[in-house]
Design a protein around this motif. Structure first.
Motif, short mmCIF file in Angstrom:
data_model
loop_
_atom_site.label_atom_id
_atom_site.label_comp_id
_atom_site.label_asym_id
_atom_site.label_seq_id
_atom_site.Cartn_x
_atom_site.Cartn_y
_atom_site.Cartn_z
N LEU A 12 0.83 -1.21 0.00
CA LEU A 12 0.00 0.00 0.00
C LEU A 12 0.86 1.25 0.00
CD1 LEU A 12 -2.78 -1.04 2.54
CD2 LEU A 12 -3.07 -0.61 0.09
N ASP A 15 2.34 1.70 -3.50
CA ASP A 15 1.33 2.16 -4.45
C ASP A 15 0.92 3.60 -4.19
OD1 ASP A 15 -0.63 2.21 -6.47
OD2 ASP A 15 -2.15 1.68 -5.00
N LEU A 16 0.64 3.93 -2.95
CA LEU A 16 0.20 5.29 -2.64
C LEU A 16 1.31 6.30 -2.90
CD1 LEU A 16 -1.97 4.66 0.53
CD2 LEU A 16 -2.74 5.10 -1.80
N CYS A 55 -0.69 -0.03 -8.87
CA CYS A 55 -1.28 -1.25 -8.27
C CYS A 55 -0.46 -2.49 -8.61
CB CYS A 55 -2.71 -1.42 -8.75
SG CYS A 55 -3.87 -0.33 -7.93
N GLY A 58 2.60 -2.24 -6.48
CA GLY A 58 2.21 -2.51 -5.10
C GLY A 58 1.91 -3.99 -4.87
N THR A 62 3.87 -6.43 -2.35
CA THR A 62 3.14 -7.27 -1.38
C THR A 62 3.55 -8.72 -1.51
OG1 THR A 62 1.24 -5.76 -1.40
CG2 THR A 62 0.85 -8.01 -0.65
N PHE A 77 -4.48 -7.03 -0.77
CA PHE A 77 -3.97 -5.72 -1.14
C PHE A 77 -4.93 -5.04 -2.11
CE2 PHE A 77 -1.83 -3.67 -4.74
CZ PHE A 77 -1.36 -2.51 -4.14
N ILE A 80 -8.16 -3.93 -0.38
CA ILE A 80 -7.95 -2.71 0.40
C ILE A 80 -7.88 -1.50 -0.53
CG2 ILE A 80 -6.34 -1.51 1.92
CD1 ILE A 80 -5.72 -4.30 3.14
N GLU A 81 -7.22 -1.66 -1.68
CA GLU A 81 -7.14 -0.57 -2.65
C GLU A 81 -8.54 -0.19 -3.15
OE1 GLU A 81 -4.68 1.32 -4.15
OE2 GLU A 81 -3.21 0.55 -2.74
N LEU A 84 -10.24 1.72 -0.37
CA LEU A 84 -9.73 3.09 -0.29
C LEU A 84 -10.25 3.94 -1.44
CD1 LEU A 84 -6.03 2.43 0.77
CD2 LEU A 84 -7.88 3.32 2.19
#
Length: 124
Positions: A12, A15-16, A55, A58, A62, A77, A80-81, A84
């Motif tokens: 995360l 990716d963020l 992604c 990310g 992960t 993962f 969760i993306e 979000l």
């Protein structure tokens, strides 16, 4: 299947961090404020490609940091993306992005994370 929260948090963060950095570069150099307010399709396509690449990377991170159950953790993962993304859409003012963009982003986020896991497993 074992859940590795540290691996997911690293994915995360990767990716963020990439999304934030690339988003700033996109706004400053490629899109500009005028293109964003006119809903230029090319800006959204570019944002989609860059976001999905984040992604994928990310998901790769992960999977890399998961000792076992790599695909399961990459899937979590992606979930969760998506969560979000849903929160961000609910918190943004109405009609800030086209509907096709939101639907595509939700539909492709989990497969992008799984693709990153697949690439990681093939390379390592």
């Amino acid at each position: 299947m074992k859940f590795y929260p540290k691996a997911i948090l690293i994915g995360l963060a990767v990716d963020l961090g990439l999304s934030f950095t690339c988003g700033l570069v996109e706004i400053i150099f490629l899109a500009g404020p005028v293109a964003i307010h006119t809903h230029a399709t090319s800006v959204y396509v570019w944002a989609m490609v860059v976001g999905l690449m984040g992604c994928v990377i990310g998901g790769y991170a992960t999977s890399y940091f998961s000792p076992r159950s790599k695909i399961y953790n990459a899937f979590l993962f992606g979930l969760i993306e998506v969560f979000l993304g849903l929160i961000s859409i609910l918190l943004m003012p109405q009609e800030t992005t086209p509907l096709w963009f939101s639907i595509s982003a939700f539909a492709l986020t989990i497969p992008a994370g799984l693709l990153g896991s697949y690439v990681e497993q093939r390379l390592n």
